[in-house]
Design a protein around this motif. Structure first.
Motif, PDB file in Angstrom:
ATOM      1  N   PRO A 161      20.079  57.446  23.923  1.00 36.50           N
ATOM      2  CA  PRO A 161      18.911  56.551  23.891  1.00 36.50           C
ATOM      3  C   PRO A 161      18.014  56.693  25.104  1.00 36.50           C
ATOM      4  O   PRO A 161      16.804  56.487  25.017  1.00 36.50           O
ATOM      5  N   GLU A 162      18.606  57.054  26.275  1.00 37.86           N
ATOM      6  CA  GLU A 162      17.792  57.149  27.486  1.00 37.86           C
ATOM      7  C   GLU A 162      16.760  58.267  27.388  1.00 37.86           C
ATOM      8  O   GLU A 162      15.602  58.106  27.779  1.00 37.86           O
ATOM      9  N   TYR A 175      15.456  59.687  24.652  1.00 32.83           N
ATOM     10  CA  TYR A 175      14.401  59.381  23.690  1.00 32.83           C
ATOM     11  C   TYR A 175      13.482  58.268  24.189  1.00 32.83           C
ATOM     12  O   TYR A 175      12.282  58.264  23.914  1.00 32.83           O
ATOM     13  N   ASN A 176      14.051  57.313  24.930  1.00 36.53           N
ATOM     14  CA  ASN A 176      13.215  56.258  25.501  1.00 36.53           C
ATOM     15  C   ASN A 176      12.220  56.831  26.503  1.00 36.53           C
ATOM     16  O   ASN A 176      11.030  56.491  26.504  1.00 36.53           O
ATOM     17  N   ALA A 236      15.595  56.289  19.824  1.00 37.39           N
ATOM     18  CA  ALA A 236      16.276  55.598  20.918  1.00 37.39           C
ATOM     19  C   ALA A 236      17.034  54.382  20.417  1.00 37.39           C
ATOM     20  O   ALA A 236      18.176  54.126  20.823  1.00 37.39           O
ATOM     21  N   SER A 249      21.200  53.778  20.448  1.00 35.64           N
ATOM     22  CA  SER A 249      21.591  52.761  21.436  1.00 35.64           C
ATOM     23  C   SER A 249      22.673  51.865  20.854  1.00 35.64           C
ATOM     24  O   SER A 249      22.552  51.360  19.736  1.00 35.64           O
ATOM     25  N   ILE A 288      14.719  48.797  25.456  1.00 37.31           N
ATOM     26  CA  ILE A 288      13.892  49.602  24.550  1.00 37.31           C
ATOM     27  C   ILE A 288      12.870  48.717  23.841  1.00 37.31           C
ATOM     28  O   ILE A 288      11.694  49.085  23.696  1.00 37.31           O
TER      29      ILE A 288
END
Length: 422
Positions: A330-331, A333-334, A356, A360, A369
């Protein structure tokens, strides 16, 4: 097949779980020092693998306020780590910067405080060792004592088995004082001066908080052998004492012996980062990226530096490189979504945040997010959607301070708008 041969074969092929089970069965039938030795080695290797054998440097060690150290309370500027404390006053001033911050997640250790550029990517930060000398791997501790530890120091097997016994007591049982006793007895029994014992005693002293004895042992070991582990332990000691200048000097000495060695370059970059020298830190991270192109931490910190210096296009290139060379999360893509937002690539912004959210699992990450999605909604002028995103963020994690302040200010703005219209 002989059971001893099976144990040795499993140990050589790194099938440690099966090896330990077979050792337990063999030791129930009869006492065998060779099997006990293999069992201790296997358990020690497992503890090291769980804790990652790399010598971890704690930049935010647990400090007792009642314990006084010899470090000056008011050192000269530029000679200590600039550790910002979270207060109600500076929280409001840093809110504007937090709106574009990337996902901030706890690493599960005492080093999970505010880390400036090191929060660029949660997976880029190193996890602290799970089996240290103080926390010792409890799942690996056997119930019955081993007869190998009762070897007399006059026995011929004592010196060859002493290193294995020390590592077993240090890593698996977590008994630092007993490990020190083994080291002292081994030094007396062994006539030759071995740097490994001085280094091992330094680890014990460091675990007990005796930093001066740690420095003496490490300097003595460094005279006997120029080993990379000694330099890394010296850096860890000076960082724990809040003496970054001395730590940088040790890094330079190590780099003069091990030219462009990646762990030393990373430690040097981290020290500059903690001191607030972002430009020097990024320069070191670029050298790390040249030596190790797949180093996640170096690439993430370079991308973070470019993002906060109004160069989201360059940061986007580095995050895409992370996405191609590392496991998805997720990090990443964030951060990609935020870079696409500031690059005005609207067609890729929402898909990145959607991915993300898909990856997550931590509520804190998911809440952050949604907080960033509210910023995306504000960029498009949709205040209602931003308000709902903040509500979802607080519904997932009610302790998200950034979302609380944003929702409060947005609510005040909506009320003021209603008063003007009425």
């Amino acid at each position: 097949m002989d059971i001893e041969y099976q144990i040795l074969n499993l140990y050589k092929t790194k099938q440690l779980d099966k090896c330990l089970k077979l050792c337990e069965v063999a030791l129930q039938e009869k006492d065998n020092r060779m099997i006990e030795f293999v069992r201790m080695r296997a358990m020690t290797i497992q503890a090291k693998i769980v804790g990652n054998g790399y010598e971890e440097v704690e930049y935010y060690p647990q400090q007792d306020e009642l314990v006084s150290t010899s470090v000056a309370k008011t050192p000269r500027p530029g000679t200590f780590f600039q550790r910002d404390t979270k207060t109600a006053r500076n929280l409001e001033t840093s809110y504007q910067k937090r709106t574009t911050a990337t996902v901030r997640s706890r690493a599960g250790t005492n080093t999970a405080g505010a880390r400036s550029m090191r929060t660029a990517l949660h997976t880029a930060s190193r996890m602290s060792r799970a089996a240290t000398a103080l926390t010792g791997g409890a799942p690996f501790t056997p119930g019955a004592p081993l007869s190998l530890r009762f070897l007399s120091k006059d026995d011929k097997l004592f010196t060859p088995a002493s290193k294995t016994l020390f590592e077993y007591v240090y890593y698996v049982e977590g008994d630092v004082r007993k490990a020190m006793e083994v080291a002292f007895q081994a030094q007396k029994a062994d006539d030759t001066s071995d740097w490994w014992w001085s280094f091992s005693l330094a680890r014990c002293y460091f675990a007990l908080g005796m930093h001066r004895h740690t420095e003496d042992c490490l300097r003595q070991a460094l005279k006997q052998n120029k080993h990379i582990s000694i330099y890394l332990r010296l850096v860890a000691m000076y960082v724990g004492l809040n003496q970054p200048i001395s730590a940088l000097e040790v890094c330079k000495q190590g780099l003069s012996v091990f030219h462009e060695y990646t762990p030393l370059l990373i430690e040097q970059a981290r020290i500059h980062d903690q001191m607030g020298n972002s430009a020097l830190a990024v320069k070191e991270y670029r050298m790390v990226a040249l030596e190790d192109p797949s180093n996640m931490e170096a690439i993430a910190n370079i991308a973070m530096y470019n993002f906060y210096n109004d160069q989201p296009e360059i940061a986007l290139r580095y995050y895409r490189r992370l996405l191609a060379t590392n496991p998805v999360g997720p990090e990443i893509y964030n951060n990609l979504g935020l870079c696409c937002l500031y690059c005005n690539q609207w067609d890729l912004t929402l898909p990145c945040f959607r991915q993300a959210l898909y990856f997550s699992a931590d509520p804190e990450i998911r809440s952050n997010i949604w907080f960033n999605l509210s910023h995306v909604a504000l960029s498009t002028g949709d205040v209602t959607l931003a308000y709902r995103c903040l509500q979802v963020s607080l519904a997932i994690d009610s302790k998200n301070e950034a979302s609380q302040h944003a929702l409060h200010s947005l609510d005040a703005r909506l009320r003021a708008r209603k008063n003007v219209t009425t």
